[in-house]
Design an enzyme around this catalytic site. Structure first.
Site, PDB file in Angstrom:
ATOM      1  N   LYS A 156      42.830  45.072  31.969  1.00 16.59           N
ATOM      2  CA  LYS A 156      41.454  45.573  31.793  1.00 16.59           C
ATOM      3  C   LYS A 156      41.325  46.358  30.486  1.00 16.59           C
ATOM      4  O   LYS A 156      40.897  47.509  30.478  1.00 16.59           O
ATOM      5  CB  LYS A 156      41.025  46.387  33.005  1.00 16.59           C
ATOM      6  CG  LYS A 156      41.077  45.564  34.289  1.00 16.59           C
ATOM      7  CD  LYS A 156      40.446  46.247  35.483  1.00 16.59           C
ATOM      8  CE  LYS A 156      40.454  45.375  36.720  1.00 16.59           C
ATOM      9  NZ  LYS A 156      41.773  45.183  37.337  1.00 16.59           N
TER      10      LYS A 156
HETATM   11  O1  OMP Z   1      40.432  42.405  37.667  1.00 17.05           O
HETATM   12  C1  OMP Z   1      40.886  42.368  38.823  1.00 17.05           C
HETATM   13  O2  OMP Z   1      41.815  41.641  39.105  1.00 17.05           O
HETATM   14  C2  OMP Z   1      40.165  43.104  39.869  1.00 17.05           C
HETATM   15  C3  OMP Z   1      38.795  43.184  39.734  1.00 17.05           C
HETATM   16  C4  OMP Z   1      38.021  43.591  40.827  1.00 17.05           C
HETATM   17  O3  OMP Z   1      36.807  43.559  40.782  1.00 17.05           O
HETATM   18  N1  OMP Z   1      38.659  43.996  41.968  1.00 17.05           N
HETATM   19  C5  OMP Z   1      40.008  43.989  42.094  1.00 17.05           C
HETATM   20  O4  OMP Z   1      40.515  44.318  43.181  1.00 17.05           O
HETATM   21  N2  OMP Z   1      40.794  43.604  41.024  1.00 17.05           N
HETATM   22  C6  OMP Z   1      42.269  43.646  41.098  1.00 17.05           C
HETATM   23  O5  OMP Z   1      42.709  42.669  42.044  1.00 17.05           O
HETATM   24  C7  OMP Z   1      43.801  43.163  42.823  1.00 17.05           C
HETATM   25  C8  OMP Z   1      43.371  43.203  44.278  1.00 17.05           C
HETATM   26  O6  OMP Z   1      44.460  43.543  45.101  1.00 17.05           O
HETATM   27  P1  OMP Z   1      44.412  43.441  46.712  1.00 17.05           P
HETATM   28  O7  OMP Z   1      43.184  44.141  47.153  1.00 17.05           O
HETATM   29  O8  OMP Z   1      45.674  44.128  47.131  1.00 17.05           O
HETATM   30  O9  OMP Z   1      44.407  41.975  47.051  1.00 17.05           O
HETATM   31  C9  OMP Z   1      44.160  44.521  42.200  1.00 17.05           C
HETATM   32  O10 OMP Z   1      45.129  44.318  41.198  1.00 17.05           O
HETATM   33  C10 OMP Z   1      42.856  44.973  41.559  1.00 17.05           C
HETATM   34  O11 OMP Z   1      43.081  45.808  40.443  1.00 17.05           O
END
Ligand code: OMP
Length: 276
Positions: free
Chosen positions: A93
């Site tokens: 990011k």
């Molecule tokens: O850019 C991302 O990957 C991201 C964007 C977003 O809107 N929401 C989001 O959860 N993420 C990322 O996606 C992953 C989600 O992880 P879990 O919720 O454990 O499946 C994490 O690394 C967050 O930082």
């Protein structure tokens, strides 16, 4: 990895799963702590257990940066471990003034400088075109721009209509469409946003979307597919914690595979339904 190669991998594996490598030393099985690099050992076993079921891996840099030099070393080794049948995404990011963005881009894209050559990076759009373009200037690399995120705070700005009758996330997509192409630009859209995929697809019918938020955040894969899938699939759906920490025992890789397999099976059904 090109767009065409990504589509071929999806077709072959019947999967558009991205496994998020949000690897937390406090959550990995205790016996791994005896290894010289427990984080890398964990990632290696997760990758070996899931690489035929997914088309992308996404280490989130925060989980590595937090451990300083050691974490950075684990990240470099992890980057090298991701097979070339999978898109490697660094979730960092980033985004800053042009010359600084150029440094970030070479940090994650230029193997000769940093040891890492990810295929794609997540970028925040807030600083505008000159903060994003240095990443797009690398050939065969992808920018994945935050459009509509999965978190509660996305309401604060992304759903604002202060600039007219469209949401800010719609303006972000319209503008960014002029910076890159469907060959080098994707958008992040949270799985928790269900019907908003209709708005996203109005502005980005052909782009790939990185979709985090199934699993631990409760988003619905069925809704994501219903409203977000396009004729090339056009989706990479990420799950991190629900796969990585399916078990905290010696069988963690096996359980991670079971979890990934359950998602892959659902994805295969959705692809079938869409005639892909
Ligand atoms: O850019 C991302 O990957 C991201 C964007 C977003 O809107 N929401 C989001 O959860 N993420 C990322 O996606 C992953 C989600 O992880 P879990 O919720 O454990 O499946 C994490 O690394 C967050 O930082």
């Amino acid at each position: 990895m090109t767009r065409q190669q990504l589509i071929e991998q999806i077709r072959e594996k019947r999967s558009f799963l991205c496994v998020g490598l949000d690897t937390d030393l406090n959550k990995i099985p205790e016996f791994l702590l005896d290894f010289e690099d427990p984080i890398f050992e964990f990632n290696k076993q997760i990758i070996e257990a899931t690489e035929d079921l997914c088309v992308a891996y996404k280490p989130n840099s925060a989980f590595y940066e937090t451990r300083g030099v050691k974490g950075w070393e684990s990240l470099v080794k992890t980057a090298q471990q991701i097979p070339n049948t999978c898109l490697s995404i660094i979730d960092a990011k980033r985004g800053d003034i042009g010359n600084t963005s150029a440094m970030y881009a070479s940090a994650f894209f230029d193997r000769n400088l940093s040891g890492m050559s990810f295929d794609a990076i997540t970028i925040a759009p807030y600083m505008g075109s000159d903060s994003v373009k240095p990443f797009l200037e690398f050939s065969d690399k992808w920018v994945i721009l935050l459009a509509l995120t999965s978190n509660q705070g996305s309401q604060d700005f992304q759903f604002s209509k202060d600039l007219g009758d469209e949401f800010l996330f719609e303006k972000v997509i319209q503008k960014a469409n002029t910076w890159g192409t469907i060959e080098n630009l994707m958008y992040v859209v949270g799985a928790t946003r269900g019907e908003s995929f209709l708005d996203i697809r109005k502005h980005a019918p052909d782009h790939f979307l990185l979709v985090p938020g199934v699993g631990a955040q409760g988003g619905s894969l069925e809704d994501v597919c219903k409203y977000g899938m396009n004729r090339d699939c056009g989706l990479l759906v990420n799950a991190s914690r629900s796969i990585l920490y399916a078990s905290s025992g010696k069988d963690f890789a096996e359980k991670a595979r079971e979890e990934a397999l359950a998602i892959q099976k659902e994805m295969a059904l959705q692809l079938e339904k869409a005639g892909f």
